[in-house]
Design a protein around this motif. Structure first.
Motif, PDB file in Angstrom:
ATOM      1  N   GLN A  39     -67.061  49.618  14.580  1.00  0.00           N
ATOM      2  CA  GLN A  39     -66.464  50.131  13.464  1.00  0.00           C
ATOM      3  C   GLN A  39     -65.050  50.890  13.854  1.00  0.00           C
ATOM      4  O   GLN A  39     -64.932  51.214  14.977  1.00  0.00           O
ATOM      5  N   GLN A  40     -64.068  50.818  12.973  1.00  0.00           N
ATOM      6  CA  GLN A  40     -62.797  51.151  13.350  1.00  0.00           C
ATOM      7  C   GLN A  40     -62.790  52.748  13.489  1.00  0.00           C
ATOM      8  O   GLN A  40     -62.020  53.364  14.406  1.00  0.00           O
ATOM      9  N   ASP A  41     -63.449  53.504  13.126  1.00  0.00           N
ATOM     10  CA  ASP A  41     -63.855  54.946  13.311  1.00  0.00           C
ATOM     11  C   ASP A  41     -64.145  55.381  14.477  1.00  0.00           C
ATOM     12  O   ASP A  41     -63.665  56.025  15.259  1.00  0.00           O
ATOM     13  N   THR A  96     -59.674  57.323  20.674  1.00  0.00           N
ATOM     14  CA  THR A  96     -58.082  57.605  21.068  1.00  0.00           C
ATOM     15  C   THR A  96     -58.268  58.985  21.264  1.00  0.00           C
ATOM     16  O   THR A  96     -57.490  59.497  21.912  1.00  0.00           O
ATOM     17  N   LYS A 128     -54.212  43.644  20.091  1.00  0.00           N
ATOM     18  CA  LYS A 128     -53.738  44.177  18.752  1.00  0.00           C
ATOM     19  C   LYS A 128     -52.808  43.235  17.930  1.00  0.00           C
ATOM     20  O   LYS A 128     -51.998  42.678  18.539  1.00  0.00           O
ATOM     21  N   GLU A 143     -60.794  55.180  16.727  1.00  0.00           N
ATOM     22  CA  GLU A 143     -60.078  56.533  16.446  1.00  0.00           C
ATOM     23  C   GLU A 143     -60.765  57.639  17.069  1.00  0.00           C
ATOM     24  O   GLU A 143     -60.015  58.677  17.824  1.00  0.00           O
ATOM     25  N   GLU A 180     -64.285  43.352  15.452  1.00  0.00           N
ATOM     26  CA  GLU A 180     -64.534  43.543  14.348  1.00  0.00           C
ATOM     27  C   GLU A 180     -66.295  43.961  14.105  1.00  0.00           C
ATOM     28  O   GLU A 180     -66.350  44.959  13.113  1.00  0.00           O
ATOM     29  N   ASN A 232     -50.814  46.866  14.373  1.00  0.00           N
ATOM     30  CA  ASN A 232     -51.436  48.109  14.960  1.00  0.00           C
ATOM     31  C   ASN A 232     -52.657  48.038  15.218  1.00  0.00           C
ATOM     32  O   ASN A 232     -53.507  49.342  15.433  1.00  0.00           O
ATOM     33  N   ARG A 233     -53.659  47.150  14.838  1.00  0.00           N
ATOM     34  CA  ARG A 233     -55.048  47.206  14.875  1.00  0.00           C
ATOM     35  C   ARG A 233     -55.616  46.598  15.818  1.00  0.00           C
ATOM     36  O   ARG A 233     -55.507  45.237  16.125  1.00  0.00           O
ATOM     37  N   PRO A 234     -56.537  47.124  16.796  1.00  0.00           N
ATOM     38  CA  PRO A 234     -57.329  46.491  17.637  1.00  0.00           C
ATOM     39  C   PRO A 234     -58.246  45.446  16.940  1.00  0.00           C
ATOM     40  O   PRO A 234     -59.137  45.736  16.075  1.00  0.00           O
ATOM     41  N   LYS A 235     -58.180  44.328  17.520  1.00  0.00           N
ATOM     42  CA  LYS A 235     -58.858  43.014  16.968  1.00  0.00           C
ATOM     43  C   LYS A 235     -59.936  42.309  18.100  1.00  0.00           C
ATOM     44  O   LYS A 235     -60.941  41.998  17.777  1.00  0.00           O
TER      45      LYS A 235
END
Length: 342
Positions: free
Chosen positions: A328-330, A336, A298, A333, A325, A301-304
């Motif tokens: 999708q970031q969704d 999680t 990360k 989420e 990347e 706080n963003r997984p990369k």
């Protein structure tokens, strides 16, 4: 070119014509009279009104930045604003400041020569008192700075110079550096006494103590960029926006910023009572995580990235195996949320 008469001259002409005391020839002679402008060769005006205005705008930005930085450092209410911008000789400037005072000689790289930042003794000793744990109440101290006090003021001036660099960024990439601090104005002869300078006077207030900060820039120092001190250049540089040059400068500045990176093995939810009862040797079972699963790297706080652990020499390291990347970031989420529900 037709001369513009003042209101008094117009009133006199109308009165004389109405009473018959002046004929048309006399009227023409008055109209042809040229105004005489007195010029002092000992004090030549080298800065136009437009250039003075631009300097004032630059240092209004500097004043706002300095207000914020000093308030944070002193943990006190500080207010700085531009009182005036004038051009005068260097000798007149030296005679106008008190002695002793805190007088910093500033190297104006990449411009040639130096400038002077003078801080009123009342403000100087108030700042020192605040930094030493005092209340910052103004005291009528009239003495030179001790070595410790001078060292404290050096750190303050260095912080102020950082604000100056940002305020000048629309005109030039200025890199001001503190050369030395003098207490006697007579020892700070950076230009001949008759040389013209532009003097920026900043009214400074720390709590209830008021004083002045004076920034003196010789004409010889500012001459190479004098053409840039115009409203047209100033506003055009503000409107240029994201040019290639500006983007390169932005990339260079961002390249030096530290970013927190965390390699996350896994996660789980525990009640507070279980956390408080943890002791050495306890084993925590992670949720939805297998030994063969990759770790998530990360940035902030963003997984990369996905990565796997290892060592490089004697240091623990991770090897990046996949860029996240493409996902999708969704999706992260949702994963999680599902993990938390289970």
């Amino acid at each position: 070119m037709t001369e513009v008469l003042s209101q008094d001259e117009i009133d006199q002409l109308l009165t004389a014509i109405s009473t018959g005391d002046m004929d048309s020839e006399d009227t023409q002679q008055v109209a042809d009279r040229k105004n005489i402008k007195i010029y002092d060769f000992k004090r030549p005006d080298k800065f136009s009104k437009e250039q003075i205005r631009t300097v004032s705008i630059m240092h209004e930005t500097f004043a706002r930045l300095t207000t914020t930085s000093l308030s944070a450092q002193l943990r006190s209410l500080v207010h700085v604003h531009v009182a005036s911008v004038d051009q005068l000789t260097y000798e007149e400037f030296i005679r106008s400041i008190p002695s002793p005072t805190a007088l910093a000689v500033i190297n104006m790289d990449p411009l040639k020569g130096s400038a002077i930042l003078e801080i009123d003794p009342a403000i100087t000793f108030t700042i020192i008192d605040r930094l030493f744990g005092g209340t910052g109440e103004g005291s009528k101290v009239n003495r030179e700075l001790s070595e410790i006090e001078q060292s404290v003021m050096e750190s303050i001036i260095v912080r102020i110079l950082g604000n100056m660099r940002e305020a000048w960024s629309q005109v030039i990439d200025l890199r001001p550096r503190l050369g030395q601090i003098e207490t006697n104005p007579q020892f700070a002869q950076i230009v001949p006494p008759t040389e013209m300078v532009v003097l920026v006077t900043l009214e400074t207030k720390v709590e209830d103590v008021e004083g002045m900060m004076n920034f003196c820039i010789p004409y010889l120092t500012i001459e190479p960029i004098i053409s840039k001190l115009s409203a047209q250049y100033w506003y055009s540089s503000v409107r240029r926006g994201a040019t290639t040059e500006n983007l390169n400068i932005l990339r260079e500045r961002l390249a030096t910023i530290g970013v927190t990176m965390v390699a996350e093995v896994g996660s789980m939810n525990l009640p507070v009572r279980d956390v408080l009862s943890l002791t050495q040797g306890d084993i925590i079972r992670l949720q939805n995580t297998r030994v063969t699963d990759p770790m998530v790297l990360k940035i902030g706080n963003r997984p990369k990235f996905e990565c796997r652990p290892g060592v490089v020499g004697s240091k623990v390291a991770v090897q990046i195996t996949k860029k996240l990347e493409d996902v999708q970031q969704d999706d992260f989420e949702e994963l999680t949320v599902e993990g938390e529900e289970e």
